[in-house]
Design a protein around this motif. Sequence first.
Motif, PDB file in Angstrom:
ATOM      1  N   TYR A  20     -25.393  53.314   1.103  1.00 25.86           N
ATOM      2  CA  TYR A  20     -25.866  52.936   2.437  1.00 25.86           C
ATOM      3  C   TYR A  20     -27.316  53.355   2.630  1.00 25.86           C
ATOM      4  O   TYR A  20     -27.723  54.418   2.144  1.00 25.86           O
ATOM      5  CB  TYR A  20     -24.991  53.586   3.524  1.00 25.86           C
ATOM      6  N   GLN A  70     -29.893  54.045   5.773  1.00 25.19           N
ATOM      7  CA  GLN A  70     -30.104  54.145   7.225  1.00 25.19           C
ATOM      8  C   GLN A  70     -31.594  54.163   7.529  1.00 25.19           C
ATOM      9  O   GLN A  70     -32.300  55.099   7.142  1.00 25.19           O
ATOM     10  CB  GLN A  70     -29.436  55.414   7.777  1.00 25.19           C
ATOM     11  N   ILE A 101     -22.782  57.951  -0.004  1.00 25.65           N
ATOM     12  CA  ILE A 101     -21.492  57.638   0.623  1.00 25.65           C
ATOM     13  C   ILE A 101     -21.746  56.771   1.867  1.00 25.65           C
ATOM     14  O   ILE A 101     -22.863  56.723   2.363  1.00 25.65           O
ATOM     15  CB  ILE A 101     -20.723  58.913   1.045  1.00 25.65           C
ATOM     16  N   PRO A 106     -21.578  56.418   5.645  1.00 22.24           N
ATOM     17  CA  PRO A 106     -21.441  57.363   6.756  1.00 22.24           C
ATOM     18  C   PRO A 106     -20.276  57.009   7.679  1.00 22.24           C
ATOM     19  O   PRO A 106     -19.889  55.843   7.791  1.00 22.24           O
ATOM     20  CB  PRO A 106     -22.774  57.223   7.510  1.00 22.24           C
ATOM     21  N   ILE A 107     -19.743  58.018   8.341  1.00 22.29           N
ATOM     22  CA  ILE A 107     -18.516  57.875   9.117  1.00 22.29           C
ATOM     23  C   ILE A 107     -18.651  56.858  10.259  1.00 22.29           C
ATOM     24  O   ILE A 107     -17.713  56.114  10.545  1.00 22.29           O
ATOM     25  CB  ILE A 107     -18.066  59.270   9.628  1.00 22.29           C
ATOM     26  N   THR A 108     -19.819  56.770  10.882  1.00 22.24           N
ATOM     27  CA  THR A 108     -19.978  55.824  11.993  1.00 22.24           C
ATOM     28  C   THR A 108     -19.935  54.382  11.490  1.00 22.24           C
ATOM     29  O   THR A 108     -19.335  53.506  12.119  1.00 22.24           O
ATOM     30  CB  THR A 108     -21.304  56.091  12.742  1.00 22.24           C
ATOM     31  N   ILE A 109     -20.558  54.158  10.345  1.00 26.91           N
ATOM     32  CA  ILE A 109     -20.540  52.813   9.754  1.00 26.91           C
ATOM     33  C   ILE A 109     -19.117  52.466   9.331  1.00 26.91           C
ATOM     34  O   ILE A 109     -18.641  51.346   9.521  1.00 26.91           O
ATOM     35  CB  ILE A 109     -21.489  52.754   8.534  1.00 26.91           C
ATOM     36  N   SER A 156     -16.402  53.507  10.698  1.00 25.01           N
ATOM     37  CA  SER A 156     -15.637  53.162  11.900  1.00 25.01           C
ATOM     38  C   SER A 156     -15.943  51.735  12.355  1.00 25.01           C
ATOM     39  O   SER A 156     -15.044  51.006  12.764  1.00 25.01           O
ATOM     40  CB  SER A 156     -15.985  54.084  13.072  1.00 25.01           C
ATOM     41  N   GLU A 157     -17.218  51.363  12.300  1.00 22.86           N
ATOM     42  CA  GLU A 157     -17.566  49.992  12.707  1.00 22.86           C
ATOM     43  C   GLU A 157     -16.913  48.976  11.774  1.00 22.86           C
ATOM     44  O   GLU A 157     -16.462  47.921  12.219  1.00 22.86           O
ATOM     45  CB  GLU A 157     -19.091  49.799  12.678  1.00 22.86           C
ATOM     46  N   GLU A 162     -14.130  49.438   9.901  1.00 25.76           N
ATOM     47  CA  GLU A 162     -12.679  49.414  10.138  1.00 25.76           C
ATOM     48  C   GLU A 162     -12.355  48.653  11.417  1.00 25.76           C
ATOM     49  O   GLU A 162     -11.436  47.848  11.465  1.00 25.76           O
ATOM     50  CB  GLU A 162     -12.135  50.853  10.227  1.00 25.76           C
ATOM     51  N   GLY A 163     -13.153  48.928  12.468  1.00 24.60           N
ATOM     52  CA  GLY A 163     -12.915  48.262  13.746  1.00 24.60           C
ATOM     53  C   GLY A 163     -13.117  46.760  13.657  1.00 24.60           C
ATOM     54  O   GLY A 163     -12.301  45.977  14.158  1.00 24.60           O
ATOM     55  N   HIS A 190     -28.090  49.206  11.991  1.00 19.31           N
ATOM     56  CA  HIS A 190     -26.768  49.261  11.362  1.00 19.31           C
ATOM     57  C   HIS A 190     -26.572  47.999  10.534  1.00 19.31           C
ATOM     58  O   HIS A 190     -26.619  46.892  11.073  1.00 19.31           O
ATOM     59  CB  HIS A 190     -25.675  49.349  12.434  1.00 19.31           C
TER      60      HIS A 190
END
Lengths: 336, 336
Positions: free
Chosen positions: B146, B148, B173, B175-178, B180-181, B183-184, B281
């Motif tokens: 990734y 950013q 890796i 990142p957790i926010t990406i 979540s986006e 997965e959502g 993003h």
Amino acid sequence: MMELRKDPIIKRWVIISSERSKRPMDFKKQQQKTENSFCPFDYGNEYSTPEEIIAFRDANSTPNSPGWWVRVVPNKFPALDSENKLKKQGVGIYDQMSGYGYHEVIIETPQHNAKLADMPMDQIKEIIWAYLKRFQTIRKDENIKYVQIFKNKGEEAGASLLHPHSQLIATPIVPITIKSEIEGSKSYYDFRERCVYCDIINQELKDKQRVVFKTDEFIVIEPYASRFPYETWILPLKHSHDFGSLENNPASVEDLAKTLSIITKRFDKKLDDPPFNLFIHTSPFIDGLELYYHWHIEILPRLTNVAGFEWGTGFHINHVSPEQACSDLIEEKDIL
Amino acid sequence: MMELRKDPIIKRWVIISSERSKRPMDFKKQQQKTENSFCPFDYGNEYSTPEEIIAFRDANSTPNSPGWWVRVVPNKFPALDSENKLKKQGVGIYDQMSGYGYHEVIIETPQHNAKLADMPMDQIKEIIWAYLKRFQTIRKDENIKYVQIFKNKGEEAGASLLHPHSQLIATPIVPITIKSEIEGSKSYYDFRERCVYCDIINQELKDKQRVVFKTDEFIVIEPYASRFPYETWILPLKHSHDFGSLENNPASVEDLAKTLSIITKRFDKKLDDPPFNLFIHTSPFIDGLELYYHWHIEILPRLTNVAGFEWGTGFHINHVSPEQACSDLIEEKDIL
């Protein structure tokens, strides 16, 4: 307007609470520290808060007057309100909920300039009892799924009043961070049949590099993947998912007061009275989490700015390793 | 020390980067604004940054000397470094990775006191081209998952130097926010067979209450569940998961420059030049996200403090509704 709205992508709820809505130009002013001479939390000014919900006070004193040592009142500008009827609806593709909930202020002491680090242990104990009383009462409301107890100390940590206080916000949904902790600890439990927090405690007691100190019932650590310099967690040594369970354990309340007293004194002494956010993470009011969730307290000193990388990714850059932080906070008598 | 560590509960990675480690008492000083007379990003001071990676400069100028209009250099105090060998290992119950990655600074202009809102559109276009060039080059590194790209404007938003600049951090890796986006938006796609971001655009164009303006290719909205007053998103109207795809669309780059110019001018004028974080993003370098991920830009004005409730729960309280924010930012000529 007071409503909950859900981000349709991340499924993160927000509270839109524009009762106190500011005009664009008002924000700059807000940032200036205005330590007014009048403090609504001082002795004698009880009339200037909404009516107290509970207070620990002298037997011969009357509510909403002096004579108290801890006082809980509704937030004058609540983010959520239990007067609202809980209503859920779709708005186009979006999800919305009415702003049902509780928002209360725990006034920790009548002393305007006190701080947790200097308070007698008995006073801290009384604050915890106030947390517990409200926590246990609010959980009986079936519309409430989670109660967040938290404290902002210092302007940089978001405290708008200097007078020592904590807050409680009770929400009709389980917040996303708690959900993540539950999902994470469940998947760990499914894999290993052990509580991940208990495993962390065992690992830390073995490694000894990140344990600041421990008392009879609690352990204070700098977590392995700490986001902030001097981020500190307090965990009960004995597995328990529920902060509310302390209600039946006065000895644990006393030990927690001792633990909070020691760690805030360390912060005060070693980090020069830093601003911090403190919050209690405990099980939401949902069955089935007993085995794998483990309640705890997190303290985040606010010494650095959170910037675009962190907001963009959820990924934090920490310039003080937890091992270094621990060695900065530890004292000789703590040696395990 | 420069390493990635994973929180074993939430699975959130952090970067522990203590090369620049501060002693406890150094933090307070850091918060004071020290606008030195010497700026490493100024014309003539090129020698004081690490050697430039790329620069847009006059044909007859030489690297690391004046003559440039946009310059990309390694961060002098990188959080991650591609000189490190990528290594993954377990440490007791924890997971660790070496600090492999890239951390670069995009110096947006030689003009020390410029700001995005005042720059000519052509200059903004050149900045986007610099982003794209580095983005497309770094993605070829198979260890990188990734990239950013972000910008911190103003001290409250975490900028340590006034001179206009952006940054780029490339991580091994996602990142957790990406995550979540992704997965959502995947679960939305699985359910509806449509991109959630495209559905948001359609909803907003229908509702008209949260659209600040649109250009030929981009739409600027105040998101329905905005976390911050005046939080603003920029989305390409045409579905695309990949910011890098702009490389082949000079007209889109031009249109994005125009969009950024308009929105930063609005911020400047209506919100009195607020501090903000801006980040792009975009899809991580993983196949299969083409249909449901949608690249976009988020801008978070930093007008309010983030405090214990937000840090504890991930739940934000926003005192300015996005509808109000939109009506504050909109101008007559924007009417759709």
